[in-house]
Design a protein around this motif. Structure first.
Motif, mmCIF file in Angstrom:
data_model
loop_
_atom_site.group_PDB
_atom_site.id
_atom_site.type_symbol
_atom_site.label_atom_id
_atom_site.label_comp_id
_atom_site.label_asym_id
_atom_site.label_seq_id
_atom_site.Cartn_x
_atom_site.Cartn_y
_atom_site.Cartn_z
ATOM 1 N N LEU A 1 0.818 -1.214 0.000
ATOM 2 C CA LEU A 1 0.000 0.000 0.000
ATOM 3 C C LEU A 1 0.846 1.256 0.000
ATOM 4 O O LEU A 1 0.631 2.173 -0.806
ATOM 5 C CB LEU A 1 -0.932 -0.008 1.219
ATOM 6 N N ILE A 2 1.836 1.315 0.882
ATOM 7 C CA ILE A 2 2.564 2.578 1.047
ATOM 8 C C ILE A 2 3.666 2.778 0.012
ATOM 9 O O ILE A 2 4.274 3.851 -0.044
ATOM 10 C CB ILE A 2 3.152 2.705 2.471
ATOM 11 N N THR A 3 3.901 1.770 -0.844
ATOM 12 C CA THR A 3 4.840 1.972 -1.952
ATOM 13 C C THR A 3 4.113 2.250 -3.260
ATOM 14 O O THR A 3 4.744 2.320 -4.318
ATOM 15 C CB THR A 3 5.757 0.753 -2.128
ATOM 16 N N ARG A 4 2.796 2.432 -3.209
ATOM 17 C CA ARG A 4 2.042 2.769 -4.417
ATOM 18 C C ARG A 4 2.485 4.125 -4.973
ATOM 19 O O ARG A 4 2.924 4.997 -4.225
ATOM 20 C CB ARG A 4 0.541 2.809 -4.111
ATOM 21 N N HIS A 5 2.302 4.301 -6.269
ATOM 22 C CA HIS A 5 2.699 5.547 -6.922
ATOM 23 C C HIS A 5 1.901 6.742 -6.434
ATOM 24 O O HIS A 5 2.354 7.884 -6.513
ATOM 25 C CB HIS A 5 2.520 5.418 -8.444
ATOM 26 N N ASP A 6 0.685 6.509 -5.916
ATOM 27 C CA ASP A 6 -0.196 7.612 -5.533
ATOM 28 C C ASP A 6 -0.253 7.836 -4.020
ATOM 29 O O ASP A 6 -1.208 8.436 -3.518
ATOM 30 C CB ASP A 6 -1.610 7.381 -6.070
#
Length: 338
Positions: free
Chosen positions: A155-160
């Motif tokens: 989740l926290i490495t997503r682009h957004d």
């Protein structure tokens, strides 16, 4: 009668006129509950990829048992967010898991999935890089996944990842996820993030993990992150540019693409604003974006009302197969002037 009507409808397919398809749809929707399992399965399998299918019939299929609904939920190009939210609220785990994996679902659908607070569903959603997630829902999802490290890191490495959550995400991230986050910011900001974590006491870190992820010293760091992502003296990263676009900062996005590609801003703006799928795909490929982001860029620019099609997916796939980033930049820059 239902079987015969369905067979005639499917045999006629997209060759039928709009009036004929509407009449078939009305008949099938009224008789749908009388249709045998095999008739419904055939309808679902045939209409899953059809962009001409009547929306009322697609809705009935999406709300049916999972075996029937699965092809529609996974692939149907005309299934809208309102129906997907209705399915999330009315149906069970399997329906929701399929929707969480569906390409390019909107913020409203992601919100309804996050409201379930089911860790497996949220894990699938976190891994779906084409799904749009609102900033407020990001924080709630981080809360739910706080005790499942792999899913949390996805989740926290997503682009957004919203810039307002960068400091909090870094504080709770695993080693690999921290590397991803620091790669997206300038060395100066990366150093500040490391210092924030080092300076935090174990008690404060524990409270941040259990609570709403308000880091004990986030404001100064978060504000610096915001400024840095807008400072084009530091070459921006694809992740932060897509996040900027999804926040409505289109000018910042265009200037960032121009900065990455080292091309004139005016020329890049004209090519992107034209919203030709190939132009956007070439720019994304040249800037080292993931191919799944092209549709998000296309739809978020909001300069044309033409919906995304299966043909656009093929165009993107061809660009990635035929072009290296360097070749894509050359093709994108062709004919460009200041």
């Amino acid at each position: 009668m239902v079987a015969a009507t369905a067979a005639q409808f499917l045999d006629t397919g997209e060759e039928a006129s709009l009036m004929e398809r509407t009449l078939f749809s009305d008949i099938l929707v009224k008789l749908y509950n009388f249709a045998r399992q095999e008739v419904r399965l055939k309808l679902s399998a045939t209409l899953a990829m059809a962009d001409w299918a009547p929306i009322e019939l697609v809705r009935e299929l999406a709300l049916d048992s999972f075996d029937i609904a699965q092809p529609i939920l996974a692939f149907c190009p005309i299934l809208n967010d309102d129906i997907l939210v209705e399915v999330v609220k009315a149906c069970g785990f399997d329906h929701r898991m399929t929707i969480a994996e569906r390409s390019c679902i909107g913020e409203m659908v992601s919100h309804s999935l996050i409201e379930t607070e089911d860790k497996k569903i949220l894990s699938n959603l976190a891994s779906n890089v084409t799904a749009r997630i609102a900033a407020s829902d990001f924080e709630r999802a981080m809360n739910v996944l706080s005790d499942t490290p792999d899913s949390l890191n996805s989740l926290i490495t997503r682009h957004d990842l919203p810039p307002s959550l960068v400091a909090a995400a870094f504080a709770i991230a695993g080693a690999e996820a921290r590397d991803v986050i620091t790669a997206r910011v300038s060395p100066r900001i990366a150093s500040r993030l490391v210092n924030v974590v080092v300076d935090s006491t174990a008690e404060a870190a524990s409270q941040a993990t259990r609570g709403l992820f308000h880091h004990p010293m986030p404001e100064r760091v978060v504000e610096t992150v915001r400024k840095t992502t807008r400072n084009l003296d530091v070459k921006p990263t694809p992740g932060f540019l897509v996040a900027a676009l999804m926040r409505g900062e289109r000018e910042h996005f265009v200037r960032g693409i121009a900065r990455i590609l080292e091309l004139p801003v005016a020329g890049v703006s004209r090519k992107l604003v034209s919203a030709e799928t190939e132009s956007i795909a070439l720019a994304a490929r040249a800037a080292n974006f993931d191919s799944s982001i092209v549709r998000t860029i296309y739809e978020t620019l909001e300069v044309r009302s033409i919906p995304w099609t299966i043909g656009d997916d093929r165009t993107v796939a061809l660009v990635w197969m035929r072009c290296s980033p360097g070749a894509a930049r050359t093709a994108f820059a062709k004919g460009m002037t200041n």
